[in-house]
Design a protein around this motif. Structure first.
Motif, PDB file in Angstrom:
ATOM      1  N   MET A 145     -32.376 -12.775 -38.495  1.00  0.00           N
ATOM      2  CA  MET A 145     -32.626 -14.192 -38.483  1.00  0.00           C
ATOM      3  C   MET A 145     -33.060 -14.504 -37.109  1.00  0.00           C
ATOM      4  N   PRO A 146     -34.380 -14.486 -37.002  1.00  0.00           N
ATOM      5  CA  PRO A 146     -34.801 -14.534 -35.737  1.00  0.00           C
ATOM      6  C   PRO A 146     -34.737 -16.011 -35.177  1.00  0.00           C
ATOM      7  N   GLY A 147     -34.152 -16.486 -33.856  1.00  0.00           N
ATOM      8  CA  GLY A 147     -34.181 -17.588 -33.693  1.00  0.00           C
ATOM      9  C   GLY A 147     -32.446 -18.248 -33.597  1.00  0.00           C
ATOM     10  N   MET A 148     -32.042 -17.588 -34.538  1.00  0.00           N
ATOM     11  CA  MET A 148     -30.360 -17.768 -34.896  1.00  0.00           C
ATOM     12  C   MET A 148     -29.613 -16.950 -33.758  1.00  0.00           C
ATOM     13  N   TYR A 149     -30.051 -15.810 -33.439  1.00  0.00           N
ATOM     14  CA  TYR A 149     -29.105 -15.053 -32.501  1.00  0.00           C
ATOM     15  C   TYR A 149     -30.231 -14.510 -31.305  1.00  0.00           C
TER      16      TYR A 149
END
Length: 345
Positions: A145-149
């Motif tokens: 999940m790019p942007g989440m972590y």
């Protein structure tokens, strides 16, 4: 039509090929945990497990947990092999308290960018934890999940399911005044108190490779959670166990009363076992009060068994024969108006 290049999932930061490669790498790990009851293999939409035969009134017991901010320390140290054992331990030790035999485990691995080698190390640890608990790694989920972590950070959650005969569920109802309290040693902080631990590390500017009682500090802090399944199974097969308590966040003072009837308390003699050196180091470096230490950490006791007073020596021997260190740390007394745990200095 736009002249801009077409977008793809890969351009958005999700690597499907890496995810597929990880699945292929972990299939042998899951296979190594296979036990009777598993139907099918890894890769389906759901894991299948056949309810074991021989139960008259089977009750399923489930538990879920994570490993908290211990993950941040593992990331800082670049050590990912033990954190999966922590994940399994925190879940299966919880359901063990009800008297359940763990059957299967599911994991959830979430990250911003999937690093296949790191994920494989983590899941290898999960498989090792499952082997220690004699439960099957039945499946799991990897979410990129790019942007989440941010950066290389990832998060973990675990889910365990076990089974127990309804008449053998441990509720604490069998506990009696005078019962013995047997403490089973932890390997260190397990997976609790790491927000405080990280604060102590920052304040003391500690060197993670510095020695504490002859071993690197990082080794003491990242020691995997003890998994008590086999030892507790051996104990329950040999003698009556009136209650169990998994000593996690909240320590002895908050976890042990959860397993006791309201009219009983545990009187604990803290002089009956030696706290691991890492707890002394943390207390000194952080100027942490005794009360806070008992309330945050396990204090060197990761699981407690309540047994009849006359069985205390046999219980200790059985646990030690099963590979654990065990101590007679106290007894049950009338609670009255006092707290559920009374620790004698």
């Amino acid at each position: 039509m736009s002249s801009r290049p077409p977008l793809s999932y890969h351009a958005a930061g999700v690597d499907i090929d890496a995810g597929n490669a990880l699945v292929e790498r972990i299939k042998p790990l899951a296979q190594s945990t296979r036990r009777p009851g598993v139907l099918g293999g890894l890769g389906g939409f759901g894991g299948l497990f056949e309810v074991p035969k021989g139960f008259r009134e089977p009750v399923m017991v489930s538990g879920t947990d994570g490993v908290g901010t211990k993950l941040l320390l593992a990331l800082e140290a670049g050590r990912h092999d033990g954190i999966g054992i922590d994940l399994v331990g925190m879940c299966v030790n919880d359901i063990l308290v009800a008297g359940a035999e763990p059957l299967w485990f599911l994991d959830y691995y979430a990250c911003g960018r999937l690093r296949v080698d790191v994920a494989e190390q983590v899941i290898a640890g999960i498989a090792e934890g499952c082997r220690q608990a004699h439960c099957a790694l039945l499946g799991g989920e990897t979410a990129e999940m790019p942007g989440m972590y941010s950066g290389d950070h990832y998060d973990l959650a675990g889910f365990a399911v076990g089974i127990v005969e309804k008449s053998e569920i441990l509720t604490g109802a069998r506990c009696q005044e005078g019962d013995a309290v047997i403490g089973i040693a932890s390997s260190g902080p397990h997976s609790n108190g790491y927000s405080l631990i990280r604060k102590i590390l920052a304040r003391s500017n500690a060197d993670l490779q510095g020695l504490v009682n002859g071993q690197p500090l990082v080794n003491a802090l990242l020691a995997p959670t003890r998994i008590y399944v086999r030892a507790i199974n051996a104990l329950r097969a040999a003698l009556p166990v009136h209650a169990l308590a998994h000593i996690t966040g909240g320590g002895l003072v908050e976890n042990l009363p959860r397993s006791l009837p309201a009219h009983l308390a545990a009187e604990i003699d803290a002089g009956n076992w030696e706290r691991p050196a890492i707890f002394r180091w943390l207390q000194e470096q952080g100027s942490v009060s005794d009360a806070e230490m008992w309330r945050v950490f396990n204090g060197g006791v990761g699981m407690v068994a309540i047994v009849p007073w006359g069985s205390r020596e046999d219980a200790q021997k059985i646990l030690e024969d099963a590979g654990e260190r065990a101590y007679q740390i106290g007894r049950l007394i009338p609670r009255g108006e006092g707290p559920g745990v009374r620790i004698l200095a």
